[in-house]
Design a protein around this motif. Sequence first.
Motif, short mmCIF file in Angstrom:
data_model
loop_
_atom_site.label_atom_id
_atom_site.label_comp_id
_atom_site.label_asym_id
_atom_site.label_seq_id
_atom_site.Cartn_x
_atom_site.Cartn_y
_atom_site.Cartn_z
N ASP A 10 -42.05 -54.48 88.92
CA ASP A 10 -41.61 -55.20 90.11
C ASP A 10 -40.66 -54.15 90.93
N ARG A 49 -43.39 -54.58 98.32
CA ARG A 49 -42.62 -54.06 99.19
C ARG A 49 -42.53 -52.84 99.29
N ASN A 83 -43.41 -54.49 93.49
CA ASN A 83 -43.15 -55.68 94.01
C ASN A 83 -43.65 -56.28 95.43
N THR A 99 -36.47 -56.34 95.00
CA THR A 99 -36.50 -57.87 95.03
C THR A 99 -35.11 -58.43 94.73
#
Length: 637
Positions: A68, A163, A161, A373
Amino acid sequence: MKTLGMLIAGATLAIATTGSAQTLPNGIPTKFRPVHATFDYDRREVEVKMRDRVALHMVLIIPMGTRDAPILLERTPYGADKATSRVESSHGVMLVGAAFAEFLKAGYILAFEDVRGKHGSKGDYVNERPLIGPLNGTKIDHSTDAYDTIEWLTKNVKETNGRVGIIGTSYDGMMAAMALVHPHPALKAAAPMNPVINTWKGDDDFHGGAFRQIGYDYYFSQDTARGEGDDLWRDAYDDYETFLRAGSATGFVKSRGLDQIQVVKDLHDHPAYDAFWQAQALETILPKQPQTVPTLWIASQWDQEDMYGAVAAYEAVSKNDPNHVNHLALGPWAHGGWSGTGDSLGAIRFGSDTAAWFRQHVLIPFLDGNLKTGGTPADIAPVTAFQTGTNTWQRLPGWPSACASGCAAPTRKLYLQAGGALSFAAPTADGADDYVSDPAKPIPYRLRPIRPTYATGSTWRQWLVDDQRPFADRTDVLTYETAPLDAPLALAGAPVADLIAATTGSDGDFVVKLIDVYPDEYFEKPELGGYQLPVAMDILRGRYRESVSDPKPITPNAPLSYRFALPNVNHVFLPGHRIMVQIQSSWFPLYDRNPQTFVPNIFDAKLQDYRKATIRVIHSPAQASAIELPVADVGAR
């Protein structure tokens, strides 16, 4: 008893009896399989297909156990493999530079990608490939390549994640800026650092229309090989001699065959700010669409290469930024100084590791807030600027920030006066000062011998803070100076040179230097006593005094206005210091010599075109030459 001869004969017989000579095993395994059990990272080399099926080479550094995690992407023409193989080590932080090691420690996946046509990437290389438009009729550019790369990352890196942030310095900073044109939805942050935004307006190639001929070194290395090219050879230790003997810029080009390189041809063919340069200007392209990606533009006060781009882009996009996604940081650094230690530059000390402070308190919090996140936006001011002189960081509401708290006169004129004086009072009597500019003896831009830009012993990185005393007493340099200040004077923005001058030539250059003169005796650091620290310096080519796109001859002996902005500063002149202004007409060999005779293209000037000229700078009540200072509150925070 057996003799030696009998033993040798016996051994020979034994070998012959076996029917074959004795062999030794091969010392190189057929396939060596290293054991990486102690490694704290996974280094992956991948090929990423673009929309036109051209494969770009990318290297990923993924910390072991990562889940993540956001990705930081850097797109570069300088070698993804080189950027991720600095030291052979089982620790990922040793593979990358110190700043990127901090990103790894902060929990980021790092991705380095070769731009198309360079190093491991396929396709054709076009230096500073224009975006799709008037100069690029294809369907691909650096914006689409960034989009396709981010698309691949979000679908193929299971540890992410989803991004992505894009970062980069200089050319790589331009890649980050171009990714903001039609950005991928997963692009959630950008940090263009000292980016190339407009190479005619003050990044790399031209300043005020004067050509930075030392850039030929870069283009030779960058554009003659898919990988890292060679250094451009010399025939003298001192570059002053090398370029003077070559005559014009074209003379230097032909002496080395550089006219085989497309970008060198483009520089020659477009000496003015014509449609070729205008179509590439990112500070005009970016504001044409709403900016949606949180962006931190990073500038350096003494950037010796791309001093224009970051501030110009920030100012342009901030004019229409209702969601306030744009931020600016201005540090006391040279080009790329954000990634170093930042405690000093040349002889000047800043009292702390300004670069480390910036990374830990501004850059990484900015990235974390937008990429991690559950991250929340960091408490970062619209502008974070280091104020030199007081050596303090400031949180500012915008830029330029002169008189942000509402003082009455944000711009103050500092007038040239008779006798080499400077004063905030306008001159009361007619006056002028003359000097002779001789192209055969141009003024060096740093102390000789001047080494090639990237050569061993070059002081290129720090030259913008070099002591200017060696030039102050030349007869072809005008020097003006205030009395010692009795109160601090803060500047925050771009000073403007506003000269009224006449020349006997039909062309000519004007170099203006704004300088902080230290007290004659300086107890904090005695060797800085009397030091002349450049705060802002730049050049204007006279033919562009009225229009940067339509050069015109100068009317000889006519008093004319020469007005141009100097680089942005955030500086305080302290009590006891003096303010100095130096004016001259050459800065060699950083900029090609102006022949001081109007010719269609200065690149091609001939020997007979170079002529002496007498320049008169006027300081009279009706024609008052001055420097306009963007005055700010000293204590702004």
